[in-house]
Design an enzyme around this catalytic site. Structure first.
Site, mmCIF file in Angstrom:
data_model
loop_
_atom_site.group_PDB
_atom_site.id
_atom_site.type_symbol
_atom_site.label_atom_id
_atom_site.label_comp_id
_atom_site.label_asym_id
_atom_site.label_seq_id
_atom_site.Cartn_x
_atom_site.Cartn_y
_atom_site.Cartn_z
ATOM 1 N N GLU A 1 -22.096 -19.448 -28.905
ATOM 2 C CA GLU A 1 -22.828 -18.469 -28.092
ATOM 3 C C GLU A 1 -23.556 -19.171 -26.945
ATOM 4 O O GLU A 1 -24.188 -20.213 -27.127
ATOM 5 C CB GLU A 1 -23.829 -17.736 -28.984
ATOM 6 C CG GLU A 1 -24.626 -16.637 -28.302
ATOM 7 C CD GLU A 1 -25.528 -15.884 -29.283
ATOM 8 O OE1 GLU A 1 -26.185 -14.933 -28.851
ATOM 9 O OE2 GLU A 1 -25.565 -16.261 -30.468
ATOM 10 N N CYS B 1 -22.377 -13.450 -32.683
ATOM 11 C CA CYS B 1 -23.426 -13.807 -33.619
ATOM 12 C C CYS B 1 -23.952 -12.643 -34.474
ATOM 13 O O CYS B 1 -23.276 -12.196 -35.391
ATOM 14 C CB CYS B 1 -24.570 -14.485 -32.856
ATOM 15 S SG CYS B 1 -25.721 -15.418 -33.897
ATOM 16 N N LYS C 1 -22.880 -8.580 -26.023
ATOM 17 C CA LYS C 1 -23.502 -8.491 -27.342
ATOM 18 C C LYS C 1 -24.234 -7.162 -27.500
ATOM 19 O O LYS C 1 -25.090 -6.808 -26.683
ATOM 20 C CB LYS C 1 -24.466 -9.664 -27.532
ATOM 21 C CG LYS C 1 -25.018 -9.823 -28.937
ATOM 22 C CD LYS C 1 -25.840 -11.109 -29.034
ATOM 23 C CE LYS C 1 -26.309 -11.385 -30.445
ATOM 24 N NZ LYS C 1 -27.075 -12.659 -30.528
#
Length: 268
Positions: free
Chosen positions: A46, A148, A114
């Site tokens: 990330e 994530c 995200k």
């Protein structure tokens, strides 16, 4: 005849926070090694391109998607390997925590923002994305993107499974004391949704964060096919379409699920 196993490379590294040019140089070297080993895609952690713990400086390092495609596409084309790289994406006045997938020819295949931001640190800097399922096809394999914290929500992964994702690519910045997510949660997600998950983490310390490494390729049988330590590494693994089909036949969660009890058909 089934497709051959799909080889991929996982770059477990925090790179050089705040030094994008050095990160591109490290990615260039890793892409050369990945291509030489027969990998079809190289996945980074990330925010690899810039660093994760940039705080208020994040916006200054943010790139438009077009700028990111230009830099990463040239590198992918030079080595003939697809790339997934995390970076801060500028979209007008907003900044997203994003992952870009470019093909071995350097062309953009997909971009993901995200959707589930982690903690006040991320919420102060980023705008969450609104598209939960982003996919592309590489060598006949359907791949999906996630970042994530997103993978810790089972409905996110199930949505990918229902949309036909075979391999989920997850750039990650997972930190102490949550090692159990990397060790236990990710393999369970792969099993319960019957797909492969490549979970690629950062290492070492950056700002207030201490990253745990433990990158993995988890398979549909719920185990580790590849597992990293806490150290920087370039890991290799294979996602086998034939093994995936066999596992889905033995573990028919998607066919047996009662969609009428959980919402409209086709929804997680």
């Amino acid at each position: 005849m089934s497709a051959p196993p799909f080889r991929l490379a996982l770059l477990q590294s925090s790179g050089h926070p705040g030094e994008p040019e050095k990160n591109l140089a490290e990615l260039d070297e890793a892409a050369a090694r990945a291509a030489a080993a027969g990998a079809r895609v190289l996945v980074t952690s990330e925010m690899f391109l810039t660093g994760y713990a940039l705080g208020e400086r994040t916006a200054a390092y943010a790139l438009t998607e077009r700028e990111a495609v230009r830099s990463l596409g040239a590198l992918a084309r030079r080595h003939g390997v697809a790339l997934v790289c995390g970076y801060p994406e500028r979209a007008g006045e907003r900044v997203h925590n994003s992952a870009l997938l470019v093909g071995a020819d350097g062309a953009r295949l997909a971009g993901y923002r995200k959707t589930h931001l982690y903690g006040d640190f991320e919420r102060a800097v980023f705008t969450p994305g609104a598209e939960p399922v982003v996919q592309a096809t590489i060598d006949g394999l359907r791949v999906g993107l996630m970042i994530c914290y997103d993978v810790e929500f089972p409905e996110n992964v199930r949505a990918h499974a229902l949309a036909g994702t075979d391999l989920l690519l997850v750039p990650t910045a997972q930190m102490h004391p949550y090692e159990f997510v990397a060790r236990s949660v990710v393999p369970v997600r792969a099993f319960e949704s019957q797909l492969y998950i490549a979970y690629v983490n950062r290492t070492g310390s950056e700002g207030e964060f201490d990253f745990v490494g433990l990158s993995c390729l988890a398979g549909p049988e719920g185990g580790d096919l590849v597992r990293g330590s806490a150290e920087k590494a370039l890991l290799f693994g294979e996602a086998d379409p034939a093994a995936l089909a066999e596992s889905r036949a033995r573990n028919p969660y998607l066919a047996d699920r009662r969609a009428d009890l959980h919402g409209a058909p086709g929804r997680a």
